[in-house]
Motif scaffolding. Sequence first.
Motif, PDB file in Angstrom:
ATOM      1  N   ASP A  50       0.813  -1.199  -0.110  1.00 29.06           N
ATOM      2  CA  ASP A  50      -0.025  -0.053   0.037  1.00 29.06           C
ATOM      3  C   ASP A  50       0.840   1.207  -0.080  1.00 29.06           C
ATOM      4  OD1 ASP A  50      -2.160   1.241  -0.107  1.00 29.06           O
ATOM      5  OD2 ASP A  50      -3.119   0.828   2.141  1.00 29.06           O
ATOM      6  N   ASN A  51       0.338   2.379  -0.186  1.00 26.56           N
ATOM      7  CA  ASN A  51       0.958   3.616  -0.169  1.00 26.56           C
ATOM      8  C   ASN A  51       1.676   3.743   1.340  1.00 26.56           C
ATOM      9  OD1 ASN A  51      -1.875   4.795  -1.775  1.00 26.56           O
ATOM     10  ND2 ASN A  51       0.165   4.842  -2.580  1.00 26.56           N
ATOM     11  N   GLY A  52       2.839   4.164   1.249  1.00 27.23           N
ATOM     12  CA  GLY A  52       3.558   4.363   2.535  1.00 27.23           C
ATOM     13  C   GLY A  52       4.234   3.211   3.044  1.00 27.23           C
ATOM     14  N   ALA A  53       4.036   1.966   2.348  1.00 26.57           N
ATOM     15  CA  ALA A  53       4.496   0.791   3.175  1.00 26.57           C
ATOM     16  C   ALA A  53       6.255   0.860   2.937  1.00 26.57           C
ATOM     17  CB  ALA A  53       3.993  -0.388   2.085  1.00 26.57           C
ATOM     18  N   GLY A  54       6.655   1.486   2.215  1.00 26.72           N
ATOM     19  CA  GLY A  54       8.210   1.576   2.137  1.00 26.72           C
ATOM     20  C   GLY A  54       8.923   1.008   0.861  1.00 26.72           C
ATOM     21  N   LYS A  55       7.994   0.931  -0.208  1.00 26.30           N
ATOM     22  CA  LYS A  55       8.650   0.315  -1.371  1.00 26.30           C
ATOM     23  C   LYS A  55       9.705   1.236  -1.981  1.00 26.30           C
ATOM     24  CE  LYS A  55       4.466   0.603  -3.429  1.00 26.30           C
ATOM     25  NZ  LYS A  55       3.972   1.058  -2.218  1.00 26.30           N
ATOM     26  N   SER A  56       9.337   2.528  -2.064  1.00 28.07           N
ATOM     27  CA  SER A  56      10.160   3.503  -2.663  1.00 28.07           C
ATOM     28  C   SER A  56      11.796   3.623  -1.776  1.00 28.07           C
ATOM     29  CB  SER A  56       9.688   4.710  -2.760  1.00 28.07           C
ATOM     30  OG  SER A  56       8.708   4.728  -3.746  1.00 28.07           O
ATOM     31  N   THR A  57      11.465   3.368  -0.305  1.00 27.44           N
ATOM     32  CA  THR A  57      12.373   3.549   0.443  1.00 27.44           C
ATOM     33  C   THR A  57      13.475   2.259  -0.043  1.00 27.44           C
ATOM     34  OG1 THR A  57      11.298   4.798   1.991  1.00 27.44           O
ATOM     35  CG2 THR A  57      13.369   3.663   2.698  1.00 27.44           C
ATOM     36  N   LEU A  58      12.716   1.183  -0.015  1.00 28.69           N
ATOM     37  CA  LEU A  58      13.596   0.036  -0.247  1.00 28.69           C
ATOM     38  C   LEU A  58      14.383  -0.063  -1.547  1.00 28.69           C
ATOM     39  CD1 LEU A  58      14.220  -2.994   0.453  1.00 28.69           C
ATOM     40  CD2 LEU A  58      12.255  -3.752  -0.329  1.00 28.69           C
TER      41      LEU A  58
HETATM   42  N1  LIG Z   1      13.560  10.914   3.799  1.00 26.02           N
HETATM   43  C1  LIG Z   1      12.481  10.501   4.648  1.00 26.02           C
HETATM   44  N2  LIG Z   1      12.431  11.129   5.966  1.00 26.02           N
HETATM   45  C2  LIG Z   1      11.657  10.503   6.782  1.00 26.02           C
HETATM   46  N3  LIG Z   1      10.414   9.640   6.219  1.00 26.02           N
HETATM   47  C3  LIG Z   1      10.418   9.201   5.095  1.00 26.02           C
HETATM   48  C4  LIG Z   1      11.431   9.527   4.194  1.00 26.02           C
HETATM   49  N4  LIG Z   1      11.394   8.789   3.111  1.00 26.02           N
HETATM   50  C5  LIG Z   1      10.204   8.011   3.315  1.00 26.02           C
HETATM   51  N5  LIG Z   1       9.739   8.313   4.460  1.00 26.02           N
HETATM   52  C6  LIG Z   1       8.715   7.718   5.267  1.00 26.02           C
HETATM   53  O1  LIG Z   1       8.606   6.323   5.029  1.00 26.02           O
HETATM   54  C7  LIG Z   1       7.464   5.563   4.597  1.00 26.02           C
HETATM   55  C8  LIG Z   1       7.340   4.842   3.432  1.00 26.02           C
HETATM   56  O2  LIG Z   1       7.621   5.644   2.282  1.00 26.02           O
HETATM   57  P1  LIG Z   1       8.021   5.185   0.890  1.00 26.02           P
HETATM   58  O3  LIG Z   1       7.851   6.323   0.108  1.00 26.02           O
HETATM   59  O4  LIG Z   1       8.878   4.108   0.673  1.00 26.02           O
HETATM   60  O5  LIG Z   1       6.388   4.367   0.460  1.00 26.02           O
HETATM   61  P2  LIG Z   1       5.991   3.802  -0.759  1.00 26.02           P
HETATM   62  O6  LIG Z   1       5.707   2.305  -0.334  1.00 26.02           O
HETATM   63  O7  LIG Z   1       6.992   3.857  -1.921  1.00 26.02           O
HETATM   64  O8  LIG Z   1       4.479   4.368  -1.150  1.00 26.02           O
HETATM   65  P3  LIG Z   1       3.818   4.908  -2.635  1.00 26.02           P
HETATM   66  O9  LIG Z   1       3.070   3.755  -2.725  1.00 26.02           O
HETATM   67  O10 LIG Z   1       2.797   5.879  -1.873  1.00 26.02           O
HETATM   68  O11 LIG Z   1       4.883   5.168  -3.457  1.00 26.02           O
HETATM   69  C9  LIG Z   1       6.373   6.907   4.646  1.00 26.02           C
HETATM   70  O12 LIG Z   1       5.700   6.875   5.811  1.00 26.02           O
HETATM   71  C10 LIG Z   1       7.203   8.041   4.309  1.00 26.02           C
HETATM   72  O13 LIG Z   1       6.782   9.087   4.936  1.00 26.02           O
END
Ligand SMILES: Nc1ncnc2c1ncn2[C@@H]1O[C@H](COP(=O)(O)OP(=O)(O)OP(=O)(O)O)[C@@H](O)[C@H]1O
Lengths: 259, 324
Positions: A41-49
């Motif tokens: 889901d959104n915010g799960a951490g995919k982009s961070t990973l």
């Molecule tokens: N640089 C940062 N500093 C603090 N928190 C962060 C940072 N980058 C991401 N986060 C937090 O980490 C969590 C995961 O974010 P991420 O962008 O990885 O989600 P995602 O799975 O890619 O979501 P989406 O599907 O919406 O793209 C979110 O709650 C976001 O607010």
Amino acid sequence: MSTTPPVLELRNIDKSFGPIDVLHSISLKVQAGEVLCLLGDNGAGKSTLIKTLAGVHQPTSGQILMDGEETRFTGPRDASARGIATVHQFGGTFPLMSIGRSFFVGVEPTKGWGPFKRFDRKRANEIAVKAVQDFGITRIDDGDRLVGGLSGGERQSLAIARAVHFGARVLILDEPTAALGVKQAAHVLRIVNEAKRRGLAVVFITHQVMHAMAVGDHFAVLIRGAIAADFRKGERSREEITDLMAGGETMAGLEALSH
Amino acid sequence: MSRFLRRPEAGAILSLLAVLALFTLGGADLGNLLGAASWVNFAANLGIVAIPVGLLMIAGEMDISIGAMIPAGSMAVAVISGHYGLSIWLGMAGALGIGVALGLVNGILTVRTSVPSLIITLGTLVAMQGLILTGAKVLTGTASVELQSPDWARQVFGQLIGGSHQVIILWWIGLAAVFWFLLHQSRFGNWIYAMGGDKVSARNAGIPVQGLTIGLFVLSATSASFVGMCQAILFNSAQVSGGMGYIFNAIVAVVVGGVLLTGGFGSVLGIVFGTLTFAVVAQGIYFTQIDRNWSNLINGAMLLVAVAMNEAFRKRAMAPLRRK
Ligand SMILES: Nc1ncnc2c1ncn2[C@@H]1O[C@H](COP(=O)(O)OP(=O)(O)OP(=O)(O)O)[C@@H](O)[C@H]1O
Ligand SMILES: [Mg+2]
């Protein structure tokens, strides 16, 4: 099971931004010639990973292995020099440059000598057009056209063809089909399959089950920064995957599902 | 035709034709106008500054300190070789050196801080003006310094060809060719476009963004001090003031020349035509029955039209080809 080590492997990766813990104990393998779909889901951490995979973020703890050997990426340039290419949603960031010029940004072919070395526009255009056409995008035939004039799917394809041309081994695609219509998305999915056929490891993020099922060999579902499910093609039904992707499942519910 | 309209210089060429048509209607004799030296001289002085300023804008930066660099170049050569009577070589080195120095300051401040270069060069513009005024007062006690240059220097930098055309026109043509090669033929040009498109991606692609930015600032400041130096040699004197008009004029010439204010798009040929157009409006108006006070209005309106047209051209250039 393959005997060669995975191109990339994460072992117990944690990532926090200050007090915010985003990834918890992630372990994942990225194999050559396979598409790994990252769902969640959104915010799960995919982009961070994937940013951790691409050297943008350093893990807070845990190990990254490349070809079975522990390593660390000092930055995105280090990771890309070692064959990890990330294609962002809009594929390429130079919409006002021509196809040939943007294809070769930073590695321009030249002709002539000394101070009169010239950018070899003709060769750049030829190679760029051929690289995309080899991926089946025959509509691109003029390397002088601006990237911004291409459709979203064509831009994605161009970016993927570019990564492959420059020897990428791991292709990371962050929601490449998100903004695309049905036909365009099908286009990109074909390109993903072609990249896989050429032996690249592909990490593919999407919110669309159909897209994931069309290309994925291996699926990992992230819920609140942890891997909630990790399975191979055919091990789960479409409905199960949809439920998982909605992320509404509690851990207990997931347990029940997998037993 | 549609291919022509996609080019960055298309707007400038059309503007030039439109202005020539307007002036012909306004009573100008086209032959007289085109044969006159006044607007060509004006264009050459402006054009040498406008091209590197345009390159900076393509790379996504801005330099308005050129307004102070023109008097700085004039004063440097006049103080060193006129007031102190040292060799013209030293004076010329001083004029160009001050350009290199200020360019380095502008460039280094831009890459080391997150302050927009418009603000940084506004700061160095004002600071440099103060430096010129104080320097002139302390060193020479006047605001206007005499300079007698040797014949060869006058011939190379400050003669009037045929009694009317400044030799700087030839410098403009030569420098335009060099800048054309740099932007459109060498790989540096590709880097400049990429920087203007997206700095972070350009850096990740291995482009030395910081070094190139600093280099471009050095080029623009040095080109401005070069123009000032040539003017001092031509007029046998230098003034502490003057040059501020070049800021506005160069920006209009560059934008009318098809360079996008947001960076990433433009051409040297376009900037040259933008400069020619601006010069025809500013100086050619004397050849018409039109009151000369209108020329600023025309140039201002042209700037606004150009900005709108650039946007339209950009959209056209980016429009997907129609499918059959
Ligand atoms: N640089 C940062 N500093 C603090 N928190 C962060 C940072 N980058 C991401 N986060 C937090 O980490 C969590 C995961 O974010 P991420 O962008 O990885 O989600 P995602 O799975 O890619 O979501 P989406 O599907 O919406 O793209 C979110 O709650 C976001 O607010
Ligand atoms: Mg995301």
